[in-house]
Enzyme design. Structure first.
Site, PDB file in Angstrom:
ATOM      1  N   HIS A   1       4.250  52.358  -6.281  1.00 51.44           N
ATOM      2  CA  HIS A   1       4.138  50.965  -6.721  1.00 51.44           C
ATOM      3  C   HIS A   1       2.931  50.316  -6.024  1.00 51.44           C
ATOM      4  CE1 HIS A   1       7.852  51.513  -8.686  1.00 51.44           C
ATOM      5  NE2 HIS A   1       8.654  50.730  -7.982  1.00 51.44           N
TER       6      HIS A   1
ATOM      7  N   CYS B   1      12.549  48.770  -4.340  1.00 56.90           N
ATOM      8  CA  CYS B   1      11.385  49.644  -4.087  1.00 56.90           C
ATOM      9  C   CYS B   1      10.068  48.875  -3.959  1.00 56.90           C
ATOM     10  CB  CYS B   1      11.278  50.712  -5.169  1.00 56.90           C
ATOM     11  SG  CYS B   1      11.592  50.105  -6.819  1.00 56.90           S
TER      12      CYS B   1
HETATM   13  N1  LIG Z   1      14.048  54.941  -8.781  1.00 55.42           N
HETATM   14  C1  LIG Z   1      13.588  54.147  -7.808  1.00 55.42           C
HETATM   15  O1  LIG Z   1      12.372  54.117  -7.497  1.00 55.42           O
HETATM   16  C2  LIG Z   1      14.538  53.289  -7.017  1.00 55.42           C
HETATM   17  C3  LIG Z   1      14.041  52.666  -5.877  1.00 55.42           C
HETATM   18  C4  LIG Z   1      14.899  51.861  -5.116  1.00 55.42           C
HETATM   19  C5  LIG Z   1      16.199  51.709  -5.496  1.00 55.42           C
HETATM   20  N2  LIG Z   1      16.671  52.329  -6.617  1.00 55.42           N
HETATM   21  C6  LIG Z   1      18.081  52.116  -6.948  1.00 55.42           C
HETATM   22  O2  LIG Z   1      18.775  53.347  -6.687  1.00 55.42           O
HETATM   23  C7  LIG Z   1      19.870  53.465  -7.598  1.00 55.42           C
HETATM   24  C8  LIG Z   1      19.738  54.786  -8.348  1.00 55.42           C
HETATM   25  O3  LIG Z   1      18.527  54.775  -9.080  1.00 55.42           O
HETATM   26  P1  LIG Z   1      17.974  56.065  -9.853  1.00 55.42           P
HETATM   27  O4  LIG Z   1      16.579  55.706 -10.220  1.00 55.42           O
HETATM   28  O5  LIG Z   1      18.222  57.297  -9.064  1.00 55.42           O
HETATM   29  O6  LIG Z   1      18.937  56.079 -11.174  1.00 55.42           O
HETATM   30  P2  LIG Z   1      19.260  57.279 -12.170  1.00 55.42           P
HETATM   31  O7  LIG Z   1      18.152  58.276 -12.191  1.00 55.42           O
HETATM   32  O8  LIG Z   1      19.650  56.635 -13.440  1.00 55.42           O
HETATM   33  O9  LIG Z   1      20.560  57.999 -11.512  1.00 55.42           O
HETATM   34  C9  LIG Z   1      21.830  57.394 -11.519  1.00 55.42           C
HETATM   35  C10 LIG Z   1      22.834  58.279 -10.792  1.00 55.42           C
HETATM   36  O10 LIG Z   1      24.120  57.613 -10.811  1.00 55.42           O
HETATM   37  C11 LIG Z   1      25.086  58.508 -11.378  1.00 55.42           C
HETATM   38  N3  LIG Z   1      26.105  57.736 -12.107  1.00 55.42           N
HETATM   39  C12 LIG Z   1      25.980  57.104 -13.301  1.00 55.42           C
HETATM   40  N4  LIG Z   1      27.155  56.518 -13.641  1.00 55.42           N
HETATM   41  C13 LIG Z   1      28.032  56.801 -12.635  1.00 55.42           C
HETATM   42  C14 LIG Z   1      29.400  56.496 -12.402  1.00 55.42           C
HETATM   43  N5  LIG Z   1      30.104  55.757 -13.270  1.00 55.42           N
HETATM   44  N6  LIG Z   1      29.964  56.948 -11.275  1.00 55.42           N
HETATM   45  C15 LIG Z   1      29.273  57.679 -10.372  1.00 55.42           C
HETATM   46  N7  LIG Z   1      27.967  58.031 -10.553  1.00 55.42           N
HETATM   47  C16 LIG Z   1      27.363  57.582 -11.659  1.00 55.42           C
HETATM   48  C17 LIG Z   1      24.307  59.423 -12.293  1.00 55.42           C
HETATM   49  O11 LIG Z   1      25.075  60.623 -12.492  1.00 55.42           O
HETATM   50  P3  LIG Z   1      25.061  61.485 -13.865  1.00 55.42           P
HETATM   51  O12 LIG Z   1      23.871  62.398 -13.796  1.00 55.42           O
HETATM   52  O13 LIG Z   1      26.338  62.226 -13.798  1.00 55.42           O
HETATM   53  O14 LIG Z   1      24.964  60.503 -14.993  1.00 55.42           O
HETATM   54  C18 LIG Z   1      23.066  59.645 -11.430  1.00 55.42           C
HETATM   55  O15 LIG Z   1      23.352  60.580 -10.411  1.00 55.42           O
HETATM   56  C19 LIG Z   1      19.795  52.231  -8.518  1.00 55.42           C
HETATM   57  O16 LIG Z   1      20.640  51.218  -8.017  1.00 55.42           O
HETATM   58  C20 LIG Z   1      18.342  51.802  -8.406  1.00 55.42           C
HETATM   59  O17 LIG Z   1      18.156  50.432  -8.684  1.00 55.42           O
HETATM   60  C21 LIG Z   1      15.872  53.122  -7.379  1.00 55.42           C
END
Ligand SMILES: NC(=O)c1ccc[n+]([C@@H]2O[C@H](COP(=O)([O-])OP(=O)(O)OC[C@H]3O[C@@H](n4cnc5c(N)ncnc54)[C@H](OP(=O)(O)O)[C@@H]3O)[C@@H](O)[C@H]2O)c1
Length: 373
Positions: free
Chosen positions: A246, A153
């Protein structure tokens, strides 16, 4: 035009929710499949997800059932061929290849495969030509499936500001210090006790990602790999008590001299997606990917993160740097331009290239495998 069916892996998380917000009324795509962890499988989306966005959760989506996170369809329909993935990197490492091997186009937000040789790491305005690497992937040859990633990001806003400067003047070295919003840590993310009234000068692996991803994004496609940008990049990454957006303070040394006016012109004239596809623009592409804000105290996250519907990078405070040549501030929305919106724009670009149509695709044994895929 009939909308293409799409699925979302990690649909309940911060980025998954943004996917739903951006896609539920998208003119080209229709959400038909959702999955998250095993804890959520079988539940109604509205019950499994703690919706955190400031627009209502669409009723149709709230009533959908979360499927197991395996490449299988629902009782009512097939697995969509287009999968947007918003998974933690360790989970993505295991799941994304399974969906690509099942013949899906996997458009991923995670860092798991960003630096893999034959996986494109793409921001369409910056390096759309890198999408050609898809054709090197073994999944593509065998099942038609493939994997495309978008950057970290904080890398996205930065490279949008850097690309026009690299094109016109060349970049020799770069120093960047970030102030990253809490939504970047997912949900529930950083404990409130740690972040309220505070700054945390450490985000695990973030500085390394920012440095290496800049090199790949601004690098050159050289057949079966990307030749990295030959520039030194040094990053400091900080978490700050801001919800979304950011902010990054950048100092830059250019290879060729540039005046203040020439740099502003490079940003103002940077419109690589304009007029693409016979004049029909991609639905999520901002008219101006880089917007310069003249006010002395901008950009600011609360005031500027939604420019271009959250898809533009806002730059400001261009001034001479006594260590390098120039310094400026860049801001972008981390869960729209920095995550879900970036993946949606990648998918729109892939649709325009015909890489989301499998009608004419045939298995091929002609190309040699490259990288891990
Ligand atoms: N947030 C940002 O600004 C941002 C920006 C760029 C990239 N990213 C990347 O995008 C990805 C997701 O980030 P996020 O911020 O959305 O994270 P998050 O809020 O922690 O969400 C994680 C997601 O993954 C699911 N999950 C967890 N364990 C799993 C498993 N074993 N199998 C399948 N699904 C599973 C969770 O489902 P449950 O609800 O069922 O636990 C939830 O839907 C990460 O790799 C992060 O680095 C994030």
């Amino acid at each position: 035009m009939e909308r293409r069916k799409i699925g979302i892996l990690g649909a309940t998380g911060m980025v998954g929710q943004r996917f739903i917000q951006l896609l539920h009324q998208h003119p080209w795509f229709e959400i038909t499949w959702l999955a998250a962890s095993d804890r959520s499988a079988g539940k109604r989306y509205g019950d499994a997800c703690r919706w955190k966005l400031d627009t209502p959760l669409p009723a149709r989506i709230a009533d959908m059932t979360l499927m197991p996170n395996v490449p299988e369809g629902t009782p009512h329909g097939e697995l969509p061929k287009i999968i947007f993935a918003a998974l933690d990197s360790s989970v993505a490492q295991e799941l994304e290849p399974k969906f690509a091997a099942a013949g899906c186009a996997v458009i991923s937000n995670s860092s798991a495969f960003r630096m893999t040789t034959d996986v494109p790491l793409v921001v369409p305005e910056v390096n759309a030509d890198h999408l050609e690497l898809i054709e090197r992937q073994s999944w593509r040859r065998e099942t038609g499936g493939y994997l495309v990633t978008n950057p970290n990001c904080s890398a996205i806003g930065l490279v949008m500001a850097l690309k026009p400067l690299e094109e016109r003047f060349g970049i020799e070295s770069l120093f960047v210090s970030t102030m990253q919003a809490v939504s970047g840590a997912g949900y529930p993310g950083v404990p409130s006790w740690d972040i309220l009234g505070n700054v945390i000068p450490f985000i695990k692996n973030e500085e390394e990602k920012l440095q290496e991803e800049c090199g790949k994004l601004l690098g050159r496609l050289a057949g079966d790999h990307i030749q990295m940008l030959d520039a030194k990049v040094s990053a400091h990454c900080n978490r700050v008590p801001v919800e979304d957006g950011h902010t990054e303070c950048v100092s830059i040394k250019l290879r060729r001299p540039a005046t203040y006016e020439q740099i502003l012109s490079a940003w103002a004239e940077f419109q690589p997606l304009k007029g693409i596809h016979e004049g029909r623009s991609l639905p999520s592409a901002p008219d101006f990917p880089v917007e310069y804000e003249e006010a002395i105290d901008r950009p600011q996250p609360r005031l500027d993160r939604m420019r271009g519907d959250g898809m533009a990078a806002t730059v400001g405070r261009l001034r001479p740097c006594s260590l390098l040549d120039w310094k400026f501030v860049v801001l972008s929305h981390n869960t729209i331009r920095g995550a879900a919106g970036a993946a949606v724009l990648n998918a729109e670009y892939l649709a325009m290239l015909g890489k989301l149509d499998w009608k004419h695709w045939k298995p091929s044994v002609l190309q040699q495998p490259a990288g891990v895929a």
